[in-house]
Design a protein around this motif. Structure first.
Motif, PDB file in Angstrom:
ATOM      1  N   UNK A 122       5.613   2.172 -22.638  1.00  0.00           N
ATOM      2  CA  UNK A 122       6.280   1.195 -23.458  1.00  0.00           C
ATOM      3  C   UNK A 122       6.948   1.855 -24.681  1.00  0.00           C
ATOM      4  N   UNK A 123       7.869   1.309 -25.332  1.00  0.00           N
ATOM      5  CA  UNK A 123       8.353   1.931 -26.257  1.00  0.00           C
ATOM      6  C   UNK A 123       8.937   0.670 -27.473  1.00  0.00           C
ATOM      7  N   UNK A 124       8.840   0.844 -28.579  1.00  0.00           N
ATOM      8  CA  UNK A 124       9.298  -0.239 -29.701  1.00  0.00           C
ATOM      9  C   UNK A 124      10.869  -0.328 -29.871  1.00  0.00           C
ATOM     10  N   UNK A 125      11.597  -1.389 -29.595  1.00  0.00           N
ATOM     11  CA  UNK A 125      12.989  -1.549 -29.678  1.00  0.00           C
ATOM     12  C   UNK A 125      13.201  -1.107 -31.317  1.00  0.00           C
ATOM     13  N   UNK A 126      14.375  -0.425 -31.507  1.00  0.00           N
ATOM     14  CA  UNK A 126      15.229  -0.602 -32.645  1.00  0.00           C
ATOM     15  C   UNK A 126      16.338  -1.672 -32.301  1.00  0.00           C
ATOM     16  N   UNK A 127      16.672  -2.053 -33.382  1.00  0.00           N
ATOM     17  CA  UNK A 127      17.835  -3.428 -33.343  1.00  0.00           C
ATOM     18  C   UNK A 127      18.850  -2.629 -32.463  1.00  0.00           C
ATOM     19  N   UNK A 128      19.431  -1.572 -32.418  1.00  0.00           N
ATOM     20  CA  UNK A 128      20.617  -1.275 -31.603  1.00  0.00           C
ATOM     21  C   UNK A 128      19.958  -1.342 -30.018  1.00  0.00           C
ATOM     22  N   UNK A 129      18.873  -1.497 -29.773  1.00  0.00           N
ATOM     23  CA  UNK A 129      18.476  -1.122 -28.350  1.00  0.00           C
ATOM     24  C   UNK A 129      18.065  -2.672 -27.944  1.00  0.00           C
ATOM     25  N   UNK A 130      18.538  -3.671 -28.731  1.00  0.00           N
ATOM     26  CA  UNK A 130      17.975  -5.178 -28.346  1.00  0.00           C
ATOM     27  C   UNK A 130      18.232  -5.424 -26.911  1.00  0.00           C
ATOM     28  N   UNK A 146      14.511   2.072 -20.970  1.00  0.00           N
ATOM     29  CA  UNK A 146      14.717   3.731 -21.004  1.00  0.00           C
ATOM     30  C   UNK A 146      13.643   4.277 -20.060  1.00  0.00           C
ATOM     31  N   UNK A 147      14.005   5.349 -19.057  1.00  0.00           N
ATOM     32  CA  UNK A 147      13.357   5.973 -18.671  1.00  0.00           C
ATOM     33  C   UNK A 147      12.143   5.130 -17.749  1.00  0.00           C
ATOM     34  N   UNK A 148      12.426   4.155 -17.258  1.00  0.00           N
ATOM     35  CA  UNK A 148      11.403   3.312 -16.946  1.00  0.00           C
ATOM     36  C   UNK A 148      10.450   2.601 -17.728  1.00  0.00           C
ATOM     37  N   UNK A 149      10.812   2.948 -18.783  1.00  0.00           N
ATOM     38  CA  UNK A 149       9.627   2.235 -20.060  1.00  0.00           C
ATOM     39  C   UNK A 149      10.183   0.903 -20.568  1.00  0.00           C
ATOM     40  N   UNK A 150       8.989   0.139 -20.702  1.00  0.00           N
ATOM     41  CA  UNK A 150       9.449  -1.325 -21.168  1.00  0.00           C
ATOM     42  C   UNK A 150       9.534  -1.605 -22.782  1.00  0.00           C
ATOM     43  N   UNK A 169       1.059  -1.168   0.204  1.00  0.00           N
ATOM     44  CA  UNK A 169       0.158  -0.030  -0.042  1.00  0.00           C
ATOM     45  C   UNK A 169       0.888   1.296  -0.135  1.00  0.00           C
ATOM     46  N   UNK A 170       2.145   1.317   0.520  1.00  0.00           N
ATOM     47  CA  UNK A 170       2.942   2.290   0.381  1.00  0.00           C
ATOM     48  C   UNK A 170       3.829   2.602  -0.833  1.00  0.00           C
ATOM     49  N   UNK A 171       3.774   1.362  -1.731  1.00  0.00           N
ATOM     50  CA  UNK A 171       4.550   1.313  -3.049  1.00  0.00           C
ATOM     51  C   UNK A 171       5.575   0.317  -2.881  1.00  0.00           C
ATOM     52  N   UNK A 172       5.755  -0.481  -4.155  1.00  0.00           N
ATOM     53  CA  UNK A 172       6.370  -1.722  -4.376  1.00  0.00           C
ATOM     54  C   UNK A 172       7.904  -1.540  -4.288  1.00  0.00           C
ATOM     55  N   UNK A 173       8.633  -2.019  -3.171  1.00  0.00           N
ATOM     56  CA  UNK A 173      10.138  -1.639  -3.080  1.00  0.00           C
ATOM     57  C   UNK A 173      10.840  -2.600  -4.204  1.00  0.00           C
ATOM     58  N   UNK A 174      10.246  -3.416  -4.661  1.00  0.00           N
ATOM     59  CA  UNK A 174      11.005  -4.521  -5.625  1.00  0.00           C
ATOM     60  C   UNK A 174      11.240  -3.921  -7.003  1.00  0.00           C
ATOM     61  N   UNK A 175      12.064  -4.440  -7.765  1.00  0.00           N
ATOM     62  CA  UNK A 175      12.098  -4.091  -9.284  1.00  0.00           C
ATOM     63  C   UNK A 175      11.420  -5.161 -10.020  1.00  0.00           C
ATOM     64  N   UNK A 176      11.112  -4.885 -11.083  1.00  0.00           N
ATOM     65  CA  UNK A 176      10.281  -5.903 -11.885  1.00  0.00           C
ATOM     66  C   UNK A 176      11.237  -7.014 -12.531  1.00  0.00           C
ATOM     67  N   UNK A 177      10.832  -8.107 -12.674  1.00  0.00           N
ATOM     68  CA  UNK A 177      11.421  -9.065 -13.347  1.00  0.00           C
ATOM     69  C   UNK A 177      10.912  -9.062 -14.940  1.00  0.00           C
ATOM     70  N   UNK A 178      11.773  -9.219 -15.675  1.00  0.00           N
ATOM     71  CA  UNK A 178      11.373  -9.110 -17.127  1.00  0.00           C
ATOM     72  C   UNK A 178      11.660 -10.609 -17.825  1.00  0.00           C
ATOM     73  N   UNK A 179      10.512 -11.243 -17.913  1.00  0.00           N
ATOM     74  CA  UNK A 179      10.588 -12.283 -18.343  1.00  0.00           C
ATOM     75  C   UNK A 179      11.037 -12.755 -19.698  1.00  0.00           C
ATOM     76  N   UNK A 180      10.709 -11.944 -20.480  1.00  0.00           N
ATOM     77  CA  UNK A 180      11.132 -11.984 -22.055  1.00  0.00           C
ATOM     78  C   UNK A 180      12.791 -11.968 -22.127  1.00  0.00           C
TER      79      UNK A 180
END
Ligand code: SF4
Length: 262
Positions: free
Chosen positions: A223-231, A236-240, A144-155
């Motif tokens: 979210x943002x769409x990756x370009x190849x060099x970002x693979x 970026x800036x907390x975006x997926x 309720x005060x905020x998630x202290x963990x960081x997200x697991x990125x399954x992909x």
């Protein structure tokens, strides 16, 4: 194939809350598979959770299993009859948390399964608790005060473990999601489609995003769409980042087994 042939319309209306992303996932799944799937050869496997119930709406054989064990059951089905097409569907809690060990090892083995993970950043069905995929500082019934963990990125995990195909799209990108599911279905080995989705009831309500449209906009901005060099770039800036994280043709588990057994 008409939509009435793909889904069990006698089970309509479905059990989902208004604004739930599962409807978009089901729609995209139908559009991706409608002209390539053989429902007589398809087995849908789900664990526990809202999206895991999608298995019961498809007009194929299906098995609804215990929490987190869908990939284990699916592996047994595929090994028992390699001619079957096996699709696992479920949420971030079911597939990535409780079933995390199965996910890692199925990807490592390059097991011939297609896994669709509907990642809505929360345990929806059980009351809105955080999952390992919940974003940092998000609010939930258990944080309720905020998630202290960081997200697991399954992909990213699955791609690193050796899966033949690992892609992430969002329900805000349905055209790309359809293409991703279609590509995944047609490949061999372990294929993983992560779909960022929305749970207005569990995630939205806790995070002051009360309307599904607000949540949709929020997800698009996240979210943002990756370009190849970002693979392999970090978020970026907390975006997926969205797009393909792996697309290769490593020998699949079934191919390897056949070769070894001769
Ligand atoms: Fe969808 Fe969340 Fe409702 Fe489950 S609880 S049906 S994930 S909106």
């Amino acid at each position: 194939m008409e939509i009435e042939e793909f889904f069990r319309m006698d089970r309509w209306p479905n059990s989902y809350c208004p604004g739930c992303g599962n409807g978009i996932v089901m729609n995209c799944m139908y559009r991706a598979l409608q002209d390539i799937v053989n429902l007589d050869k398809l087995v849908m496997v789900g664990g526990i959770g809202c999206s895991a119930r999608i298995d019961g709406y498809v007009f194929s054989d299906a098995i609804h299993t215990t929490h987190g064990r869908a990939i284990g059951f699916a592996t047994g089905i595929k090994l028992g009859n390699p001619e079957l097409d096996v699709i696992v569907i479920g949420g971030d809690g079911d597939i990535g948390a409780i079933g995390g060990n199965h996910l890692i090892n199925a990807a490592r083995r390059n097991m011939d399964l297609l896994v669709i993970c509907v990642n809505n950043w929360i345990y929806g069905m059980t009351g809105g608790q955080i999952s390992p995929a919940s974003p940092h500082e998000c609010l939930s019934t258990t944080t309720p005060a905020g998630n202290p963990e960081y997200a697991f990125e399954f992909v990213k995990l699955v791609a690193e473990c050796g899966a033949n195909y690992a892609v992430r799209w969002s329900i805000t990108h349905p055209v790309q999601l359809i293409k991703g599911i279609r590509t995944a279905y047609q490949k061999k080995g372990f294929r993983f489609v992560e779909v960022l989705s929305l749970c207005p009831t569990g995630f939205g309500r806790n995070n002051k995003l009360n309307e599904p449209a607000e949540l949709y906009k929020f997800l698009k901005e996240k979210t943002y769409i990756m370009r190849d060099e970002n693979r392999i770039a970090v978020n970026l800036d907390g975006k997926f980042p969205l797009g393909e994280f792996a697309n290769r043709d490593r020998e699949s588990y079934i191919e390897s087994l056949k070769k070894i057994r001769g």
